[in-house]
Design an enzyme around this catalytic site. Structure first.
Site, mmCIF file in Angstrom:
data_model
loop_
_atom_site.group_PDB
_atom_site.id
_atom_site.type_symbol
_atom_site.label_atom_id
_atom_site.label_comp_id
_atom_site.label_asym_id
_atom_site.label_seq_id
_atom_site.Cartn_x
_atom_site.Cartn_y
_atom_site.Cartn_z
ATOM 1 N N CYS A 169 0.810 -1.230 0.000
ATOM 2 C CA CYS A 169 0.000 0.000 0.000
ATOM 3 C C CYS A 169 0.840 1.275 0.000
ATOM 4 O O CYS A 169 0.345 2.340 -0.343
ATOM 5 C CB CYS A 169 -0.953 -0.001 1.195
ATOM 6 S SG CYS A 169 -2.152 -1.341 1.102
ATOM 7 N N HIS A 215 -3.203 7.599 1.803
ATOM 8 C CA HIS A 215 -3.591 6.269 1.328
ATOM 9 C C HIS A 215 -4.999 5.994 1.858
ATOM 10 O O HIS A 215 -5.313 6.279 3.005
ATOM 11 C CB HIS A 215 -2.609 5.227 1.838
ATOM 12 C CG HIS A 215 -3.082 3.823 1.641
ATOM 13 N ND1 HIS A 215 -3.544 3.368 0.426
ATOM 14 C CD2 HIS A 215 -3.179 2.772 2.508
ATOM 15 C CE1 HIS A 215 -3.902 2.094 0.552
ATOM 16 N NE2 HIS A 215 -3.692 1.716 1.805
ATOM 17 N N ASN A 231 -10.033 0.110 -0.588
ATOM 18 C CA ASN A 231 -8.574 0.199 -0.506
ATOM 19 C C ASN A 231 -7.982 -0.418 -1.775
ATOM 20 O O ASN A 231 -8.062 -1.622 -1.974
ATOM 21 C CB ASN A 231 -8.107 -0.549 0.749
ATOM 22 C CG ASN A 231 -6.600 -0.518 0.945
ATOM 23 O OD1 ASN A 231 -5.857 -0.115 0.052
ATOM 24 N ND2 ASN A 231 -6.156 -0.960 2.111
HETATM 25 O O1 UT7 Z 1 -3.840 -0.720 3.390
HETATM 26 C C1 UT7 Z 1 -3.038 -1.481 4.239
HETATM 27 C C2 UT7 Z 1 -3.291 -1.136 5.598
HETATM 28 N N1 UT7 Z 1 -4.526 -1.733 6.075
HETATM 29 C C3 UT7 Z 1 -5.229 -1.084 6.954
HETATM 30 O O2 UT7 Z 1 -4.890 0.025 7.249
HETATM 31 C C4 UT7 Z 1 -6.392 -1.781 7.626
HETATM 32 C C5 UT7 Z 1 -6.365 -1.477 9.094
HETATM 33 N N2 UT7 Z 1 -7.436 -2.079 9.857
HETATM 34 C C6 UT7 Z 1 -8.719 -1.738 9.739
HETATM 35 O O3 UT7 Z 1 -9.067 -0.942 8.910
HETATM 36 C C7 UT7 Z 1 -9.723 -2.311 10.722
HETATM 37 O O4 UT7 Z 1 -9.038 -2.978 11.760
HETATM 38 C C8 UT7 Z 1 -10.768 -3.268 10.083
HETATM 39 C C9 UT7 Z 1 -11.717 -2.456 9.237
HETATM 40 C C10 UT7 Z 1 -10.047 -4.297 9.239
HETATM 41 C C11 UT7 Z 1 -11.580 -3.981 11.159
HETATM 42 O O5 UT7 Z 1 -12.198 -3.040 12.022
HETATM 43 P P1 UT7 Z 1 -12.165 -3.261 13.598
HETATM 44 O O6 UT7 Z 1 -12.931 -2.170 14.191
HETATM 45 O O7 UT7 Z 1 -10.717 -3.384 13.991
HETATM 46 O O8 UT7 Z 1 -12.966 -4.612 13.759
HETATM 47 P P2 UT7 Z 1 -12.486 -6.002 14.362
HETATM 48 O O9 UT7 Z 1 -11.523 -6.659 13.463
HETATM 49 O O10 UT7 Z 1 -12.092 -5.807 15.794
HETATM 50 O O11 UT7 Z 1 -13.862 -6.812 14.345
HETATM 51 C C12 UT7 Z 1 -14.948 -6.455 15.189
HETATM 52 C C13 UT7 Z 1 -16.078 -7.450 14.980
HETATM 53 C C14 UT7 Z 1 -15.635 -8.903 15.092
HETATM 54 O O12 UT7 Z 1 -16.691 -9.625 15.734
HETATM 55 P P3 UT7 Z 1 -16.547 -10.042 17.286
HETATM 56 O O13 UT7 Z 1 -15.335 -10.906 17.327
HETATM 57 O O14 UT7 Z 1 -16.400 -8.761 18.022
HETATM 58 O O15 UT7 Z 1 -17.844 -10.761 17.518
HETATM 59 C C15 UT7 Z 1 -15.529 -9.348 13.663
HETATM 60 O O16 UT7 Z 1 -15.746 -10.727 13.503
HETATM 61 O O17 UT7 Z 1 -16.617 -7.307 13.663
HETATM 62 C C16 UT7 Z 1 -16.654 -8.574 13.006
HETATM 63 N N3 UT7 Z 1 -16.438 -8.399 11.583
HETATM 64 C C17 UT7 Z 1 -17.434 -8.173 10.707
HETATM 65 N N4 UT7 Z 1 -18.764 -8.054 10.857
HETATM 66 C C18 UT7 Z 1 -19.488 -7.813 9.744
HETATM 67 C C19 UT7 Z 1 -15.263 -8.425 10.914
HETATM 68 N N5 UT7 Z 1 -15.477 -8.215 9.606
HETATM 69 C C20 UT7 Z 1 -16.809 -8.053 9.445
HETATM 70 C C21 UT7 Z 1 -17.625 -7.809 8.338
HETATM 71 N N6 UT7 Z 1 -18.955 -7.684 8.535
HETATM 72 N N7 UT7 Z 1 -17.130 -7.661 7.093
#
Ligand code: UT7
Length: 324
Positions: A114, A251, A281
């Site tokens: 990225c 980005h 992204n």
């Molecule tokens: O470009 C390269 C760099 N990449 C980035 O910068 C990405 C950085 N990270 C992020 O943008 C975020 O961490 C994410 C968008 C990937 C995830 O957001 P988050 O607020 O950190 O969510 P999480 O991973 O802690 O997930 C929270 C909950 C989980 O459920 P439980 O375990 O709390 O029950 C996940 O299973 O959300 C659930 N979840 C979803 N629910 C519905 C994860 N993906 C999804 C989904 N739809 N697509």
């Protein structure tokens, strides 16, 4: 006199096929509310069957060449950032070179995921500043849809395909921040974090392409810290203040990371270019896509100060200050 890499033009290309959050609900257990709230993404473009990274790159390059009003044959350097090349080798850059009918100069790919566009721009800038090349085509192009695990809801909703490009020309400046062109660049990496964002395949390991794997929360945490640091460094070394910035073009990974970084730096939200809502992204393509969109809708104007920054797999991160 100081040689500066001045941006002559920008262009971009997005595959025709658009996938909304609602479309993703038929593939994985997700919903529009979660995706919008956690990422700001509403839609992304997906390459159709047979549509490759080089094809997207060629279209973006043609648009940038038209915008710069130059002859493609005057380009003596092509640097293309991608983590999703058409082939393991040769480089996608050489395919673009051939498609544009360019037979002179050099063309190669850089791989910083990225952060790829910031790395590619910095590389080209150094060629131009030292007089090794005169006109460069710098491209970010990706088809991340090909390396996504479409059964993994934590990653497949985040990414999209696309390409963006800029034309740089070595011009003489006086060496101050009033010069047009790239004023400074900063690259960083820390290879200890492979497991937090990687693709689980490759020619030398599995002999397959593999799928993207990410510990989202960990990447998020590092991104906010590293991005603020690289921007602080850019401002500090150039003697500029956040208030001098006309446009902040980060980005486009996650709206929450962009908002947090802008807030930390004290950059007014009206100066932040956002495309993540419509593009998702697009990895190395996200910054040149956003630059091209903001240039063509009339936001970025000649003489304005543009700050770009990115963070990605590796980890890699970096920033650049550009007087458009
Ligand atoms: O470009 C390269 C760099 N990449 C980035 O910068 C990405 C950085 N990270 C992020 O943008 C975020 O961490 C994410 C968008 C990937 C995830 O957001 P988050 O607020 O950190 O969510 P999480 O991973 O802690 O997930 C929270 C909950 C989980 O459920 P439980 O375990 O709390 O029950 C996940 O299973 O959300 C659930 N979840 C979803 N629910 C519905 C994860 N993906 C999804 C989904 N739809 N697509």
């Amino acid at each position: 006199m100081t040689l500066r890499s001045v941006i002559l033009g920008a262009g971009h290309y997005l595959p025709k096929k658009c996938m909304t959050n609602a479309d993703l609900m038929s593939l994985v257990d997700t919903n529009d509310e979660w995706i919008v709230e956690r990422t700001g993404i509403r839609a992304r473009h997906i390459a159709s069957e047979g549509e490759t990274t080089s094809m997207l790159a060629i279209e973006a390059a043609k648009a940038a060449i038209a915008d710069a009003k130059i002859n493609a044959n005057s380009i003596d350097l092509i640097v293309l950032a991608t983590a999703t090349p058409d082939y393991t080798f040769p480089s996608t850059a050489t395919q673009v070179q051939a498609a544009l009918g360019i037979t002179g100069g050099a063309a190669f790919d850089v791989q910083a995921v990225c952060s790829g566009f910031v790395y590619a721009l910095t590389t080209a800038d150094n060629f131009l500043k030292t007089g090794s090349a005169k006109r460069a085509l710098v491209i970010g192009a990706e088809t991340f849809s090909r390396i996504l695990d479409w059964t993994d809801r934590t990653t497949c909703v985040l990414f999209g395909d696309g390409a963006g490009a800029v034309i740089l020309e070595a011009q003489e400046g006086v060496g101050t921040n009033a010069d047009r062109g790239i004023l400074c660049t900063h690259l960083r990496s820390d290879g200890r974090h492979l497991d937090k964002l990687y693709v689980d395949g490759g020619p030398s390991t599995t002999m397959t392409t593999g799928h993207l794997r990410m510990e989202g929360k960990e990447v998020f945490r590092h991104a906010v810290v590293n991005l603020a640091e690289t921007v602080d460094e850019a401002l500090h070394r150039s003697g500029m203040a956040a208030s001098d910035i006309s446009w902040f073009v980060p980005h486009q990974a996650n709206r929450r990371i962009i908002d947090a970084t802008a807030k930390k730096l004290g950059i007014d939200p009206s100066k932040v270019v956002i495309t993540v809502d419509q593009h998702g992204n697009t990895s190395a393509a996200s910054i040149p896509l956003a630059l091209s969109v903001a240039r063509h809708d009339g936001r970025i104007k000649q003489g304005e100060l543009v700050l770009i920054e990115a963070m990605g797999g590796g980890f890699t991160w970096g920033s650049a200050l550009i007087r458009w």
